[in-house]
Design a protein around this motif. Structure first.
Motif, PDB file in Angstrom:
ATOM      1  N   PHE A   1      10.145  -2.828   4.545  1.00  0.00           N
ATOM      2  CA  PHE A   1       9.979  -1.861   3.462  1.00  0.00           C
ATOM      3  C   PHE A   1       8.808  -0.959   3.772  1.00  0.00           C
ATOM      4  CE2 PHE A   1       7.418  -5.512   1.869  1.00  0.00           C
ATOM      5  CZ  PHE A   1       6.190  -4.883   1.717  1.00  0.00           C
ATOM      6  N   VAL A   2       8.799   0.175   3.105  1.00  0.00           N
ATOM      7  CA  VAL A   2       7.636   1.053   3.069  1.00  0.00           C
ATOM      8  C   VAL A   2       7.323   1.255   1.595  1.00  0.00           C
ATOM      9  CG1 VAL A   2       6.689   3.327   3.608  1.00  0.00           C
ATOM     10  CG2 VAL A   2       8.296   2.236   5.201  1.00  0.00           C
ATOM     11  N   GLN A   3       6.095   0.960   1.201  1.00  0.00           N
ATOM     12  CA  GLN A   3       5.634   1.226  -0.155  1.00  0.00           C
ATOM     13  C   GLN A   3       4.690   2.420  -0.111  1.00  0.00           C
ATOM     14  OE1 GLN A   3       3.833  -2.507  -1.331  1.00  0.00           O
ATOM     15  NE2 GLN A   3       5.762  -3.275  -2.156  1.00  0.00           N
ATOM     16  N   VAL A   4       4.933   3.381  -0.985  1.00  0.00           N
ATOM     17  CA  VAL A   4       4.054   4.538  -1.141  1.00  0.00           C
ATOM     18  C   VAL A   4       3.411   4.373  -2.510  1.00  0.00           C
ATOM     19  CG1 VAL A   4       3.870   7.045  -1.125  1.00  0.00           C
ATOM     20  CG2 VAL A   4       5.657   5.928   0.244  1.00  0.00           C
TER      21      VAL A   4
ATOM     22  N   LEU B   1      -1.632   5.918  12.137  1.00  0.00           N
ATOM     23  CA  LEU B   1      -1.552   6.145  10.699  1.00  0.00           C
ATOM     24  C   LEU B   1      -1.751   4.821   9.958  1.00  0.00           C
ATOM     25  CD1 LEU B   1      -0.979   8.625   8.900  1.00  0.00           C
ATOM     26  CD2 LEU B   1       1.391   7.916   8.835  1.00  0.00           C
ATOM     27  N   PHE B   2      -1.552   3.694  10.677  1.00  0.00           N
ATOM     28  CA  PHE B   2      -1.572   2.363  10.077  1.00  0.00           C
ATOM     29  C   PHE B   2      -2.491   1.403  10.824  1.00  0.00           C
ATOM     30  CE2 PHE B   2       2.680   4.022   9.133  1.00  0.00           C
ATOM     31  CZ  PHE B   2       2.777   3.759   7.778  1.00  0.00           C
ATOM     32  N   ARG B   3      -3.053   0.442  10.074  1.00  0.00           N
ATOM     33  CA  ARG B   3      -3.693  -0.749  10.639  1.00  0.00           C
ATOM     34  C   ARG B   3      -2.675  -1.858  10.461  1.00  0.00           C
ATOM     35  NH1 ARG B   3      -6.850  -2.549  14.436  1.00  0.00           N
ATOM     36  NH2 ARG B   3      -7.926  -4.465  13.912  1.00  0.00           N
ATOM     37  N   CYS B   4      -2.314  -2.550  11.559  1.00  0.00           N
ATOM     38  CA  CYS B   4      -1.216  -3.515  11.522  1.00  0.00           C
ATOM     39  C   CYS B   4      -1.651  -4.900  11.990  1.00  0.00           C
ATOM     40  CB  CYS B   4      -0.068  -3.043  12.407  1.00  0.00           C
ATOM     41  SG  CYS B   4       0.654  -1.479  11.870  1.00  0.00           S
ATOM     42  N   ALA B   5      -0.995  -5.899  11.417  1.00  0.00           N
ATOM     43  CA  ALA B   5      -1.188  -7.296  11.806  1.00  0.00           C
ATOM     44  C   ALA B   5       0.173  -7.864  12.190  1.00  0.00           C
ATOM     45  CB  ALA B   5      -1.774  -8.096  10.653  1.00  0.00           C
ATOM     46  N   ASP B   6       0.249  -8.426  13.394  1.00  0.00           N
ATOM     47  CA  ASP B   6       1.438  -9.170  13.802  1.00  0.00           C
ATOM     48  C   ASP B   6       1.186 -10.620  13.431  1.00  0.00           C
ATOM     49  OD1 ASP B   6       2.771  -6.954  14.931  1.00  0.00           O
ATOM     50  OD2 ASP B   6       1.645  -7.168  16.786  1.00  0.00           O
ATOM     51  N   LEU B   7       2.118 -11.204  12.683  1.00  0.00           N
ATOM     52  CA  LEU B   7       1.978 -12.569  12.183  1.00  0.00           C
ATOM     53  C   LEU B   7       3.191 -13.381  12.594  1.00  0.00           C
ATOM     54  CD1 LEU B   7       1.189 -10.842   8.955  1.00  0.00           C
ATOM     55  CD2 LEU B   7      -0.420 -12.567   9.682  1.00  0.00           C
ATOM     56  N   GLU B   8       3.019 -14.681  12.679  1.00  0.00           N
ATOM     57  CA  GLU B   8       4.167 -15.566  12.891  1.00  0.00           C
ATOM     58  C   GLU B   8       3.923 -16.875  12.179  1.00  0.00           C
ATOM     59  OE1 GLU B   8       3.319 -17.600  17.210  1.00  0.00           O
ATOM     60  OE2 GLU B   8       4.377 -15.700  17.209  1.00  0.00           O
TER      61      GLU B   8
ATOM     62  N   GLY C   1      -1.890   1.835   5.565  1.00  0.00           N
ATOM     63  CA  GLY C   1      -2.419   3.116   6.017  1.00  0.00           C
ATOM     64  C   GLY C   1      -2.464   4.089   4.861  1.00  0.00           C
ATOM     65  N   ALA C   2      -2.672   5.338   5.190  1.00  0.00           N
ATOM     66  CA  ALA C   2      -2.709   6.386   4.170  1.00  0.00           C
ATOM     67  C   ALA C   2      -2.162   7.665   4.768  1.00  0.00           C
ATOM     68  CB  ALA C   2      -4.125   6.598   3.664  1.00  0.00           C
ATOM     69  N   ALA C   3      -1.485   8.450   3.923  1.00  0.00           N
ATOM     70  CA  ALA C   3      -0.967   9.764   4.328  1.00  0.00           C
ATOM     71  C   ALA C   3      -0.731  10.582   3.077  1.00  0.00           C
ATOM     72  CB  ALA C   3       0.327   9.621   5.125  1.00  0.00           C
ATOM     73  N   GLY C   4      -0.958  11.865   3.173  1.00  0.00           N
ATOM     74  CA  GLY C   4      -0.674  12.762   2.061  1.00  0.00           C
ATOM     75  C   GLY C   4      -1.395  12.416   0.774  1.00  0.00           C
ATOM     76  N   GLY C   5      -2.564  11.768   0.869  1.00  0.00           N
ATOM     77  CA  GLY C   5      -3.315  11.383  -0.316  1.00  0.00           C
ATOM     78  C   GLY C   5      -2.798  10.123  -0.994  1.00  0.00           C
ATOM     79  N   GLN C   6      -1.834   9.428  -0.377  1.00  0.00           N
ATOM     80  CA  GLN C   6      -1.249   8.213  -0.947  1.00  0.00           C
ATOM     81  C   GLN C   6      -1.555   7.020  -0.043  1.00  0.00           C
ATOM     82  OE1 GLN C   6       0.252   8.647  -4.003  1.00  0.00           O
ATOM     83  NE2 GLN C   6      -0.243  10.810  -3.731  1.00  0.00           N
ATOM     84  N   LEU C   7      -1.548   5.831  -0.611  1.00  0.00           N
ATOM     85  CA  LEU C   7      -1.732   4.589   0.126  1.00  0.00           C
ATOM     86  C   LEU C   7      -0.357   4.115   0.591  1.00  0.00           C
ATOM     87  CD1 LEU C   7      -3.860   2.413   0.883  1.00  0.00           C
ATOM     88  CD2 LEU C   7      -3.299   1.283  -1.271  1.00  0.00           C
ATOM     89  N   LEU C   8      -0.269   3.628   1.826  1.00  0.00           N
ATOM     90  CA  LEU C   8       1.001   3.161   2.387  1.00  0.00           C
ATOM     91  C   LEU C   8       0.896   1.691   2.772  1.00  0.00           C
ATOM     92  CD1 LEU C   8       1.555   6.121   4.871  1.00  0.00           C
ATOM     93  CD2 LEU C   8       2.679   5.811   2.665  1.00  0.00           C
ATOM     94  N   ARG C   9       1.952   0.941   2.445  1.00  0.00           N
ATOM     95  CA  ARG C   9       2.101  -0.439   2.920  1.00  0.00           C
ATOM     96  C   ARG C   9       3.468  -0.521   3.584  1.00  0.00           C
ATOM     97  NH1 ARG C   9       0.189  -4.995  -1.121  1.00  0.00           N
ATOM     98  NH2 ARG C   9       2.337  -5.514  -0.738  1.00  0.00           N
TER      99      ARG C   9
END
Length: 193
Positions: free
Chosen positions: A77-80, A132-139, A154-162
């Motif tokens: 998913f992408v959450q804005v 654009l993102f800080r990412c964690a690979d998990l298992e 991350g963030a783009a266009g003034g919004q927070l992204l997950r």
């Protein structure tokens, strides 16, 4: 002297073509609402197809855009989200992004029960070269199923992204999370999007 000038020109030309596949690193135009930025997300990202956008209230108000591969072997998913304070600048560097990233990774490692925990394998800024993102690979495991998950903030266009991609752990992987992140980033940064 002429040979030196030619060598310098050749070196500059090589540098100019090295990052040709990387998305443009320009800022994403600021939007007034998460829904406006979510409209830029692509119908397909990597091997994932876009689902139906839904409004969400948690962890912050915004929208969630689900993605899945054929047969739903891998999902994401992408959450804005509307940021909790001042609009953050694009990328992974702002304090609001760093705080949310730490919260998300800690929650994934804590798990939602004794049989649903993940461990951190690697951290990185994505995509390389123009993150654009800080990412964690998990298992870890969900019950008896071994899984991998890539979680990004991350963030783009003034919004927070997950962003998250999860799938059963196998070789070869069911999908490429890096291709998904690359396509999401390119769509957000596309001119006139």
């Amino acid at each position: 002297m002429r040979k030196l000038s030619l060598l310098m020109l050749a070196g500059l030309a090589a540098c100019a073509t090295e990052g040709a596949d990387a998305p443009a690193a320009g800022p994403v135009p600021v939007v007034s609402a998460p829904q406006r930025l979510a409209e830029r997300l692509p119908a397909q990202a990597g091997s994932f197809q876009r689902g139906t956008t839904a409004n969400i209230d948690q962890p912050l108000p915004g929208v969630e855009v689900p993605y899945a591969t054929a047969g739903r072997t891998a999902a994401g998913f992408v959450q804005v989200l509307r940021p909790p304070s001042v609009a953050p600048p694009d990328g992974p560097g702002s304090l609001v992004v760093q705080e949310e990233y730490q919260r998300v990774v800690a929650a994934a490692q804590r798990g939602s029960g004794p049989h649903r925990r993940l461990r951190l394998v690697q951290e990185s800024d994505q995509p390389p070269g123009a993150p654009l993102f800080r990412c964690a690979d998990l298992e870890g495991a969900y019950g008896r199923t071994a899984v991998t998950s890539t979680t990004c903030v991350g963030a783009a266009g003034g919004q927070l992204l997950r962003l998250r991609v999860s799938m059963p752990r196998r070789d070869p992987p069911a999908a490429d999370p890096r291709a998904f992140i690359q396509d999401i980033t390119a769509a957000l940064r596309a001119p006139g999007g």
